[in-house]
Design an enzyme around this catalytic site. Structure first.
Site, short mmCIF file in Angstrom:
data_model
loop_
_atom_site.label_atom_id
_atom_site.label_comp_id
_atom_site.label_asym_id
_atom_site.label_seq_id
_atom_site.Cartn_x
_atom_site.Cartn_y
_atom_site.Cartn_z
CG ASN A 14 85.39 10.62 10.38
OD1 ASN A 14 85.87 9.51 10.22
ND2 ASN A 14 84.78 11.27 9.41
CG HIS A 32 80.68 13.76 6.89
ND1 HIS A 32 81.05 13.13 8.05
CD2 HIS A 32 81.34 13.12 5.88
CE1 HIS A 32 81.89 12.16 7.77
NE2 HIS A 32 82.08 12.13 6.47
CD GLU A 80 79.16 13.57 11.45
OE1 GLU A 80 79.40 13.17 12.60
OE2 GLU A 80 80.07 13.80 10.61
CB SER A 131 85.88 12.99 6.62
OG SER A 131 85.43 12.37 5.45
#
Length: 285
Positions: free
Chosen positions: A192, A142, A154, A121
């Site tokens: 994130n 991700h 991602e 992450s």
């Protein structure tokens, strides 16, 4: 390697994310090997996979044949030697040394052409790849929780990642039915980094006694969010969310705006990890 050459996908870590990733790979027709050192975790992952597939049938999105095919494609194992694959996706704890150790071991039993993808992450792909032979085949992939439902993936290129490797992983994500976006290897990548303050500021409100968990969540839902920060942290995993915040706090040279919460740390220390443990900011049956 071309997308058509990918036949077998390994997934390391049978927790919430690994299970979901393995499920969608198997549903997409790939021979999929889900690995974990814990047999109980593997058993639970198998039960959750069957439950998810049954829900898909109930909702009219899958047929019994789809379910049978997916389960036929999926192998659950604690034998590392079975992880001889075209692509391997790591989905374990957010600790750099653990990820590097896993990739080093996988590199020793696979050819240099095997793509090693990390579901991290927030840990820089460049750092993960630095300790791995042939770092050009290391890439970030991700997924978001729940992986079998959420569409976004991602694809992150580290400093050494071969652009062709990143392109193949983008194509693979799209074949899995996902919307893939290319990202640079910056702290938190895209989602994130944007979302971190959704959690951090919610926790600051709680620390300062401005409002309780339920009130903050309800206010955010009333503002248009499907979940408030505490309900979402429980779904993701309080421990996972805390690890990502800690990683980003360090990556941004301890910028106070990314400071992890003491309340969240207490939850992690107490084993209150959210839905997966039965208790987090809320209590679950």
């Amino acid at each position: 390697m071309r997308l058509e050459e990918i036949k077998t996908i390994g997934v390391v870590g049978a927790g919430t994310m690994g299970q979901g990733i393995a499920q969608i790979c198997a549903q997409a027709g790939y021979k999929t090997i889900l690995f974990d050192i814990n047999a109980q975790v593997l058993d639970k992952a198998e039960q959750i996979t069957i439950k998810n597939l049954n829900k898909g049938i109930e909702r009219g999105k899958l047929t019994e044949t789809d379910k049978e095919t997916a389960l036929h494609n999926l192998t659950f194992t604690s034998d590392t030697l079975q992880l001889s694959c075209d692509v391997i996706i790591e989905a374990v704890v957010e600790r750099l040394e653990v990820k590097q150790s896993i990739f080093q071991e996988l590199a020793s039993i696979n050819t240099p052409d095997t793509i090693l993808a990390s579901n991290t992450s927030s840990i820089p792909i460049t750092q993960i790849a630095a300790a791995v032979p042939n770092p050009e085949r290391v890439v970030g992939m991700h997924f978001f929780n729940p992986a079998h439902i959420m569409k976004l993936v991602e694809v992150i290129s580290g400093a050494a990642t071969d652009p062709a490797t990143a392109q193949i992983i983008k194509e693979l994500a799209e074949k899995l039915g996902k919307t893939a976006v290319m990202a640079k290897d910056s702290p938190g990548f895209i989602v994130n980094r944007v979302a971190r303050h959704f959690y951090v500021e919610g926790l600051k409100l709680l620390e300062e006694g401005v409002a309780d968990v339920e009130t903050i969540d309800k206010l955010m839902q009333a503002s248009g969010f499907k979940m408030g920060p505490f309900e979402l942290m429980d779904l993701i995993g309080v421990d996972t969310n805390y690890s990502v915040t800690t990683s980003m706090f360090e990556a941004f040279h301890y910028d106070p705006k990314f400071r992890p919460s003491r309340i969240q740390q207490q939850k992690v220390d107490a084993g209150h990890q959210g839905r997966k443990s039965g208790k987090g900011f809320y209590t679950y049956e």
